[in-house]
Design an enzyme around this catalytic site. Structure first.
Site, mmCIF file in Angstrom:
data_model
loop_
_atom_site.group_PDB
_atom_site.id
_atom_site.type_symbol
_atom_site.label_atom_id
_atom_site.label_comp_id
_atom_site.label_asym_id
_atom_site.label_seq_id
_atom_site.Cartn_x
_atom_site.Cartn_y
_atom_site.Cartn_z
ATOM 1 N N ASP A 21 7.339 10.858 127.190
ATOM 2 C CA ASP A 21 6.148 11.609 126.783
ATOM 3 C C ASP A 21 5.273 10.796 125.831
ATOM 4 O O ASP A 21 5.774 9.949 125.092
ATOM 5 C CB ASP A 21 6.599 12.927 126.112
ATOM 6 C CG ASP A 21 5.464 13.936 126.044
ATOM 7 O OD1 ASP A 21 4.480 13.804 126.795
ATOM 8 O OD2 ASP A 21 5.564 14.872 125.219
ATOM 9 N N GLY A 22 3.980 11.080 125.863
ATOM 10 C CA GLY A 22 3.059 10.473 124.903
ATOM 11 C C GLY A 22 2.081 9.477 125.495
ATOM 12 O O GLY A 22 1.347 8.819 124.741
ATOM 13 N N HIS A 38 -0.886 6.096 131.249
ATOM 14 C CA HIS A 38 0.110 6.194 132.327
ATOM 15 C C HIS A 38 0.423 4.807 132.882
ATOM 16 O O HIS A 38 1.569 4.481 133.162
ATOM 17 C CB HIS A 38 -0.389 7.122 133.442
ATOM 18 C CG HIS A 38 -0.564 8.553 132.997
ATOM 19 N ND1 HIS A 38 0.385 9.213 132.248
ATOM 20 C CD2 HIS A 38 -1.580 9.446 133.187
ATOM 21 C CE1 HIS A 38 -0.032 10.453 132.000
ATOM 22 N NE2 HIS A 38 -1.232 10.611 132.551
ATOM 23 N N LEU A 132 22.760 -0.365 138.434
ATOM 24 C CA LEU A 132 22.193 0.825 137.785
ATOM 25 C C LEU A 132 21.714 1.819 138.834
ATOM 26 O O LEU A 132 21.062 1.437 139.807
ATOM 27 C CB LEU A 132 20.998 0.405 136.907
ATOM 28 C CG LEU A 132 20.232 1.540 136.213
ATOM 29 C CD1 LEU A 132 21.053 2.133 135.065
ATOM 30 C CD2 LEU A 132 18.877 1.051 135.670
ATOM 31 N N GLU A 208 23.781 14.578 123.759
ATOM 32 C CA GLU A 208 23.262 14.287 122.417
ATOM 33 C C GLU A 208 21.756 14.079 122.555
ATOM 34 O O GLU A 208 21.308 13.356 123.446
ATOM 35 C CB GLU A 208 23.912 13.010 121.862
ATOM 36 C CG GLU A 208 25.394 13.116 121.636
ATOM 37 C CD GLU A 208 25.767 14.128 120.559
ATOM 38 O OE1 GLU A 208 24.955 14.341 119.627
ATOM 39 O OE2 GLU A 208 26.862 14.713 120.658
HETATM 40 C C1 IPE Z 1 7.279 16.576 129.966
HETATM 41 O O1 IPE Z 1 6.095 16.157 129.360
HETATM 42 C C2 IPE Z 1 7.288 16.132 131.384
HETATM 43 C C3 IPE Z 1 7.362 14.703 131.599
HETATM 44 C C4 IPE Z 1 7.512 13.776 130.691
HETATM 45 C C5 IPE Z 1 7.274 14.299 132.968
HETATM 46 P P1 IPE Z 1 4.883 17.152 129.146
HETATM 47 O O2 IPE Z 1 3.874 16.432 128.357
HETATM 48 O O3 IPE Z 1 4.434 17.708 130.440
HETATM 49 O O4 IPE Z 1 5.577 18.298 128.289
HETATM 50 P P2 IPE Z 1 4.997 19.567 127.517
HETATM 51 O O5 IPE Z 1 4.284 20.392 128.514
HETATM 52 O O6 IPE Z 1 4.085 19.063 126.460
HETATM 53 O O7 IPE Z 1 6.188 20.239 126.950
HETATM 54 C C1 IPE Z 2 3.911 11.884 129.777
HETATM 55 O O1 IPE Z 2 2.801 11.651 128.982
HETATM 56 C C2 IPE Z 2 3.661 11.592 131.231
HETATM 57 C C3 IPE Z 2 3.595 12.785 132.081
HETATM 58 C C4 IPE Z 2 3.864 14.005 131.704
HETATM 59 C C5 IPE Z 2 3.206 12.572 133.451
HETATM 60 P P1 IPE Z 2 1.687 12.764 128.777
HETATM 61 O O2 IPE Z 2 0.672 12.603 129.845
HETATM 62 O O3 IPE Z 2 2.296 14.112 128.675
HETATM 63 O O4 IPE Z 2 1.096 12.313 127.388
HETATM 64 P P2 IPE Z 2 0.684 13.245 126.171
HETATM 65 O O5 IPE Z 2 1.846 14.147 125.850
HETATM 66 O O6 IPE Z 2 -0.531 14.019 126.621
HETATM 67 O O7 IPE Z 2 0.392 12.292 125.078
HETATM 68 MG MG MG Z 3 3.019 15.215 127.099
#
Ligand code: IPE
Ligand code: IPE
Ligand code: MG
Length: 245
Positions: A21-22, A38, A132, A208
């Site tokens: 995420d992020g 991405h 892996l 964990e």
């Molecule tokens: C979770 O990330 C899904 C993936 C990393 C693929 P999101 O960014 O969609 O999660 P929420 O909705 O903020 O919880």
């Molecule tokens: C995770 O990053 C990737 C996917 C969910 C596809 P995000 O796209 O959720 O990035 P943020 O959370 O908006 O920073």
């Molecule tokens: Mg996100």
């Protein structure tokens, strides 16, 4: 001593799952489009796969796209789907060379045909890789998976293939899309949120959890080693007392 050298190779998590995420916030902080985040996220995947192989982790599951992510703007979804096809095309040969075998979990029926075909061909090409198992969770959610498993279990009970009184925890595990993989030992979430977002709810019963503020595109080999070392500092008691361990 490097972080890698500090890892106790007798106590490795055999399965690591990551909520990557992020990406969007990483891009925003740099004044870039979310799509750039991405794209940079794909490089992080490459690094982490290499680090997982180096540490001899056997299974790595990456949450790439959730069923809830289908509610994002169409433009972002289209960009992500194109990126997946591009990344698969670019990486398959190296994955094969490095002994990585690909698997996927999720509702693949919702994916555009070209994405599904690219994924299926990558799975075929990399079959038999021994270093892996890389499981891509795509169009995945745990509630979707548990609902599907319940449907199939009920169907088998009706057909007489399965007796209701024989349904055990193990039966449920066998009907999930993750049936061939061990449960994750370590669940990592990058990007600062401390939630599970519909990921591997059943399978993470005793995982964990490791949360880091680092945005996924910044996640490095060292960051993975740090998470493994943190995992190794914990005592997994499974309900027992410390003295019993
Ligand atoms: C979770 O990330 C899904 C993936 C990393 C693929 P999101 O960014 O969609 O999660 P929420 O909705 O903020 O919880
Ligand atoms: C995770 O990053 C990737 C996917 C969910 C596809 P995000 O796209 O959720 O990035 P943020 O959370 O908006 O920073
Ligand atoms: Mg996100």
């Amino acid at each position: 001593m490097s972080l890698f050298e500090k890892i106790d190779h007798r106590r490795l998590p055999s399965h690591i799952a990551i909520i990557m995420d992020g990406n969007g916030r990483w891009a925003k902080a740099r004044g870039l489009e979310r799509a750039e985040g991405h794209r940079e996220g794909v490089s992080a995947i490459r690094r982490v796969v290499e680090a997982a192989i180096r540490t001899s982790v056997k299974t790595l599951t990456l949450y790439a796209f959730s069923t809830e992510n289908w509610y994002r703007p169409t433009e972002e979804i289209d960009g992500l789907m194109d990126l997946i096809v591009y990344a698969i095309a670019k990486e398959t040969a190296d994955l094969k060379k490095n002994g990585v075998s690909i698997a996927s979990i999720g509702d693949l029926s919702r994916l555009p045909v070209n994405v599904r075909e690219a994924l299926e061909s990558c799975i075929r090409e990399t079959e038999g890789g021994r270093n892996l198992k890389l499981v891509i969770a795509l169009s995945y959610s745990s509630k979707w998976e548990i609902t599907e498993a319940t449907r199939r279990i009920t169907g088998d009970v009706i057909k007489g293939v399965l007796k209701a009184e024989d349904i055990s925890e193990d039966t449920i595990s066998r009907y999930l899309t993750t049936s061939e993989f061990p449960d994750p030992d370590l669940l990592i979430r990058t990007g600062g949120e401390q939630r599970i977002s519909n990921f591997l709810l059943w399978q993470c019963a005793y995982a964990e959890f490791y949360f880091t503020e680092t945005f996924w595109p910044d996640f490095s080999e060292e960051a993975l080693y740090k998470a493994i070392l943190d995992y190794q500092s914990r005592e997994r008691r499974y309900g027992k007392t410390s003295e019993q361990i």
